[in-house]
Motif scaffolding. Structure first.
Motif, PDB file in Angstrom:
ATOM      1  N   MET A   1      12.765   8.267   0.738  1.00 55.92           N
ATOM      2  CA  MET A   1      11.600   8.967   1.238  1.00 55.92           C
ATOM      3  C   MET A   1      10.691   9.394   0.091  1.00 55.92           C
ATOM      4  N   GLU A   2      11.310   9.876  -0.986  1.00 56.00           N
ATOM      5  CA  GLU A   2      10.519  10.319  -2.130  1.00 56.00           C
ATOM      6  C   GLU A   2       9.745   9.172  -2.767  1.00 56.00           C
ATOM      7  N   ALA A   3      10.391   8.008  -2.851  1.00 54.86           N
ATOM      8  CA  ALA A   3       9.725   6.826  -3.426  1.00 54.86           C
ATOM      9  C   ALA A   3       8.515   6.434  -2.577  1.00 54.86           C
ATOM     10  N   TRP A   4       8.658   6.515  -1.248  1.00 56.31           N
ATOM     11  CA  TRP A   4       7.542   6.177  -0.354  1.00 56.31           C
ATOM     12  C   TRP A   4       6.404   7.182  -0.528  1.00 56.31           C
ATOM     13  N   GLN A   5       6.737   8.453  -0.623  1.00 53.46           N
ATOM     14  CA  GLN A   5       5.717   9.492  -0.756  1.00 53.46           C
ATOM     15  C   GLN A   5       4.967   9.404  -2.078  1.00 53.46           C
ATOM     16  N   ASN A   6       5.623   8.946  -3.123  1.00 54.46           N
ATOM     17  CA  ASN A   6       5.016   8.946  -4.455  1.00 54.46           C
ATOM     18  C   ASN A   6       4.538   7.574  -4.907  1.00 54.46           C
ATOM     19  N   ARG A   7       4.543   6.586  -4.017  1.00 57.50           N
ATOM     20  CA  ARG A   7       4.110   5.246  -4.407  1.00 57.50           C
ATOM     21  C   ARG A   7       2.606   5.227  -4.644  1.00 57.50           C
ATOM     22  N   PRO A   8       2.142   4.317  -5.491  1.00 52.00           N
ATOM     23  CA  PRO A   8       0.691   4.229  -5.730  1.00 52.00           C
ATOM     24  C   PRO A   8      -0.012   3.565  -4.545  1.00 52.00           C
ATOM     25  N   PHE A   9      -1.212   4.004  -4.269  1.00 50.98           N
ATOM     26  CA  PHE A   9      -2.026   3.393  -3.219  1.00 50.98           C
ATOM     27  C   PHE A   9      -2.900   2.312  -3.827  1.00 50.98           C
ATOM     28  N   GLU A  10      -3.397   1.428  -2.970  1.00 48.76           N
ATOM     29  CA  GLU A  10      -4.373   0.427  -3.403  1.00 48.76           C
ATOM     30  C   GLU A  10      -5.665   1.162  -3.764  1.00 48.76           C
ATOM     31  N   ALA A  11      -6.449   0.576  -4.649  1.00 48.72           N
ATOM     32  CA  ALA A  11      -7.741   1.174  -5.007  1.00 48.72           C
ATOM     33  C   ALA A  11      -8.755   0.963  -3.887  1.00 48.72           C
ATOM     34  N   VAL A  12      -8.649  -0.166  -3.176  1.00 45.69           N
ATOM     35  CA  VAL A  12      -9.604  -0.510  -2.121  1.00 45.69           C
ATOM     36  C   VAL A  12      -8.841  -0.862  -0.850  1.00 45.69           C
ATOM     37  N   TYR A  13      -9.302  -0.311   0.262  1.00 49.55           N
ATOM     38  CA  TYR A  13      -8.788  -0.669   1.581  1.00 49.55           C
ATOM     39  C   TYR A  13      -9.960  -1.169   2.419  1.00 49.55           C
ATOM     40  N   PRO A  14      -9.900  -2.427   2.896  1.00 46.29           N
ATOM     41  CA  PRO A  14     -10.982  -2.916   3.750  1.00 46.29           C
ATOM     42  C   PRO A  14     -11.122  -2.086   5.037  1.00 46.29           C
ATOM     43  N   ILE A  15      -9.975  -1.693   5.615  1.00 47.96           N
ATOM     44  CA  ILE A  15     -10.006  -0.914   6.855  1.00 47.96           C
ATOM     45  C   ILE A  15      -8.976   0.204   6.775  1.00 47.96           C
ATOM     46  N   LEU A  16      -9.391   1.404   7.168  1.00 47.57           N
ATOM     47  CA  LEU A  16      -8.472   2.519   7.362  1.00 47.57           C
ATOM     48  C   LEU A  16      -8.586   2.980   8.801  1.00 47.57           C
TER      49      LEU A  16
ATOM     50  N   CYS B   1      -6.082  -5.537   1.074  1.00 50.36           N
ATOM     51  CA  CYS B   1      -6.880  -6.744   0.850  1.00 50.36           C
ATOM     52  C   CYS B   1      -6.075  -8.021   1.086  1.00 50.36           C
ATOM     53  N   THR B   2      -4.753  -7.934   1.047  1.00 49.44           N
ATOM     54  CA  THR B   2      -3.901  -9.096   1.317  1.00 49.44           C
ATOM     55  C   THR B   2      -3.506  -9.184   2.792  1.00 49.44           C
ATOM     56  N   GLY B   3      -4.002  -8.254   3.623  1.00 52.50           N
ATOM     57  CA  GLY B   3      -3.740  -8.297   5.055  1.00 52.50           C
ATOM     58  C   GLY B   3      -2.496  -7.552   5.503  1.00 52.50           C
ATOM     59  N   GLN B   4      -1.869  -6.808   4.609  1.00 49.90           N
ATOM     60  CA  GLN B   4      -0.679  -6.036   4.958  1.00 49.90           C
ATOM     61  C   GLN B   4      -1.084  -4.685   5.553  1.00 49.90           C
ATOM     62  N   ARG B   5      -0.364  -4.265   6.591  1.00 52.15           N
ATOM     63  CA  ARG B   5      -0.574  -2.930   7.151  1.00 52.15           C
ATOM     64  C   ARG B   5       0.329  -1.948   6.428  1.00 52.15           C
ATOM     65  N   ASP B   6      -0.199  -0.773   6.159  1.00 54.63           N
ATOM     66  CA  ASP B   6       0.537   0.218   5.391  1.00 54.63           C
ATOM     67  C   ASP B   6       0.221   1.608   5.919  1.00 54.63           C
ATOM     68  N   VAL B   7       1.253   2.326   6.374  1.00 55.00           N
ATOM     69  CA  VAL B   7       1.061   3.734   6.719  1.00 55.00           C
ATOM     70  C   VAL B   7       1.007   4.478   5.401  1.00 55.00           C
ATOM     71  N   LEU B   8      -0.186   4.956   5.058  1.00 54.38           N
ATOM     72  CA  LEU B   8      -0.359   5.596   3.756  1.00 54.38           C
ATOM     73  C   LEU B   8       0.392   6.915   3.687  1.00 54.38           C
ATOM     74  N   ARG B   9       0.210   7.710   4.692  1.00 55.85           N
ATOM     75  CA  ARG B   9       0.841   9.019   4.696  1.00 55.85           C
ATOM     76  C   ARG B   9       0.628   9.669   6.049  1.00 55.85           C
TER      77      ARG B   9
ATOM     78  N   CYS C   1      -4.990  10.321  -4.819  1.00 56.64           N
ATOM     79  CA  CYS C   1      -3.852   9.401  -4.984  1.00 56.64           C
ATOM     80  C   CYS C   1      -4.290   8.002  -5.395  1.00 56.64           C
ATOM     81  N   GLY C   2      -5.581   7.811  -5.676  1.00 56.41           N
ATOM     82  CA  GLY C   2      -6.024   6.542  -6.225  1.00 56.41           C
ATOM     83  C   GLY C   2      -6.897   5.671  -5.341  1.00 56.41           C
ATOM     84  N   VAL C   3      -7.151   6.077  -4.094  1.00 50.77           N
ATOM     85  CA  VAL C   3      -8.033   5.284  -3.236  1.00 50.77           C
ATOM     86  C   VAL C   3      -9.473   5.506  -3.700  1.00 50.77           C
ATOM     87  N   GLU C   4     -10.133   4.416  -4.091  1.00 49.71           N
ATOM     88  CA  GLU C   4     -11.491   4.523  -4.614  1.00 49.71           C
ATOM     89  C   GLU C   4     -12.556   4.130  -3.602  1.00 49.71           C
TER      90      GLU C   4
END
Length: 120
Positions: free
Chosen positions: A1-16, A44-52, A75-78
């Motif tokens: 759980m801690e690894a998931w919470q502290n993972r880096p986010f992508e800089a760009v998300y086409p859709i949130l 950007c690679t088409g993967q879905r990701d629950v950010l938080r 957290c790094g989303v630009e």
């Protein structure tokens, strides 16, 4: 759980996709309706990701969403190209305060649900 919470986010998300789920949560011995804010990103690679997800302190509000978006930026989303949201008052302004170039689009599911209020 801690690894998931502290993972880096992508800089760009086409859709949130930003929405809240309302749940009954027990706090201090009392059960109350609480908004759990969820952000789902499409990479950007088409993967879905629950950010938080964030547990609110009452009902859903644009001011809490502003703190969620600030947290994402920290957290790094630009940049976000499209934000799919519901019709919450002030939500678009909160998004554009953090990500000014984002196109805010009301989610089709919320459109359908809203239109059903007019069906007898």
């Amino acid at each position: 759980m801690e690894a998931w919470q502290n993972r880096p986010f992508e800089a760009v998300y086409p859709i949130l996709y930003l929405d809240a789920i309302h749940m009954k949560i027990r706090r201090d011995g009392k059960v109350q309706n609480t908004a759990v804010y969820v952000v789902l990103g499409l990479t950007c690679t088409g993967q879905r990701d629950v950010l938080r997800h964030w547990v609110g302190d009452g009902s859903e509000g644009a001011s809490f969403w502003l703190s969620v978006l600030s947290d994402l930026q920290a957290c790094g989303v630009e940049d976000v190209f499209i934000a799919c949201v519901d019709g919450l008052v002030g939500f678009s302004e909160a998004i554009r305060a953090i990500f000014p170039r984002t196109v805010v689009q009301r989610c089709v599911i919320h459109h359908v649900r809203q239109s059903l209020t007019y069906v007898g």
